[in-house]
Motif scaffolding. Structure first.
Motif, short mmCIF file in Angstrom:
data_model
loop_
_atom_site.label_atom_id
_atom_site.label_comp_id
_atom_site.label_asym_id
_atom_site.label_seq_id
_atom_site.Cartn_x
_atom_site.Cartn_y
_atom_site.Cartn_z
N ILE A 140 14.21 5.89 40.73
CA ILE A 140 15.03 5.51 39.58
C ILE A 140 14.93 4.01 39.32
CG2 ILE A 140 17.41 5.30 38.75
CD1 ILE A 140 17.86 8.06 40.23
N LEU B 239 18.22 4.70 31.49
CA LEU B 239 17.75 6.07 31.66
C LEU B 239 18.87 7.07 31.42
CD1 LEU B 239 15.92 5.42 35.05
CD2 LEU B 239 14.85 5.50 32.79
N PHE C 82 19.59 11.56 32.55
CA PHE C 82 19.06 12.76 33.20
C PHE C 82 19.61 13.98 32.48
CE2 PHE C 82 18.97 9.44 36.30
CZ PHE C 82 17.76 9.63 36.94
N GLN D 74 19.48 18.31 33.11
CA GLN D 74 19.03 19.49 33.84
C GLN D 74 19.21 20.69 32.92
OE1 GLN D 74 19.78 19.73 37.92
NE2 GLN D 74 19.01 21.80 38.08
N GLN E 77 15.32 16.48 34.49
CA GLN E 77 14.38 15.64 33.75
C GLN E 77 14.99 14.26 33.56
OE1 GLN E 77 11.27 17.16 32.27
NE2 GLN E 77 11.91 18.52 33.91
N CYS E 78 14.16 13.24 33.66
CA CYS E 78 14.60 11.86 33.45
C CYS E 78 13.95 11.35 32.17
CB CYS E 78 14.17 10.99 34.63
SG CYS E 78 14.67 9.26 34.48
N GLU F 200 14.18 8.11 28.89
CA GLU F 200 14.79 6.87 28.46
C GLU F 200 16.11 7.23 27.79
OE1 GLU F 200 11.93 5.00 25.91
OE2 GLU F 200 10.65 4.41 27.59
N LYS F 201 17.12 6.39 27.98
CA LYS F 201 18.42 6.67 27.39
C LYS F 201 18.26 6.91 25.89
CE LYS F 201 23.15 5.20 27.04
NZ LYS F 201 24.19 4.36 27.58
N PHE G 194 24.14 12.00 33.96
CA PHE G 194 23.41 13.20 34.41
C PHE G 194 24.05 14.39 33.71
CE2 PHE G 194 22.03 16.70 36.89
CZ PHE G 194 20.87 16.33 37.55
N SER H 128 9.26 14.62 32.21
CA SER H 128 10.11 13.65 32.87
C SER H 128 9.34 12.37 33.19
CB SER H 128 10.69 14.28 34.14
OG SER H 128 11.76 13.53 34.63
N GLU I 140 9.15 10.45 35.73
CA GLU I 140 8.54 10.26 37.05
C GLU I 140 7.20 10.99 37.19
OE1 GLU I 140 10.50 14.18 37.59
OE2 GLU I 140 10.97 12.37 36.49
N PHE J 2 11.59 15.12 40.27
CA PHE J 2 12.97 15.18 40.73
C PHE J 2 13.35 16.62 41.05
CE2 PHE J 2 13.44 11.11 38.33
CZ PHE J 2 13.86 10.35 39.40
#
Length: 126
Positions: A17, A27, A29, A31, A42-43, A45-46, A66, A95, A97, A104
């Motif tokens: 993160i 960021l 998240f 789900q 999933q991550c 960008e805000k 989240f 995502s 990452e 994640f």
């Protein structure tokens, strides 16, 4: 009495993160409850994903929300979520990452009866 958190993260997840924060800024998240991204968290960008009406924000990690799909939350509302990260690619690939060769993952455990009496409230998207 201190409210019981619904969400935590492993040190490995926090390190990823921090790396994503440096590269992408703030960021968020999410789900989801299935479909093409499975149920992997999933991550983004805000602001890069918009939670649906009645989706649940179960807490924050490093100050980043989240969100959990409303239907998935109904199933998992009595569970504590711990965000972790693994080597490899998740089912969706959307995502942030993913280009790092990581995915994640959430570990779940049921809350104890005592914890259930004092859970942090969830925020619902309206």
């Amino acid at each position: 009495m201190i409210a019981v958190k619904r969400l935590d993260a492993t040190e490995a997840a926090l390190a990823v993160i921090d790396q994503l924060l440096t590269e992408h800024g703030d960021l968020m998240f999410y789900q989801a409850g299935g479909c093409c991204e499975g149920t992997q968290p999933q991550c983004f960008e805000k602001g890069g994903f918009f939670p649906r009406t009645n989706d649940a924000c179960i807490g924050t990690i490093r100050g980043f929300e989240f969100w959990v799909d409303r239907d998935l939350f109904e199933y998992w509302q009595y569970s504590h979520f711990t965000l972790d990260v693994l080597e490899g690619f998740g089912p969706g690939g959307f995502s942030l990452e993913t280009p790092l060769g990581k995915t994640f993952k959430v570990h779940y455990r049921l809350f104890t009866e005592d914890e259930l009496k004092n859970l942090e409230p969830v925020q619902r998207n309206e």
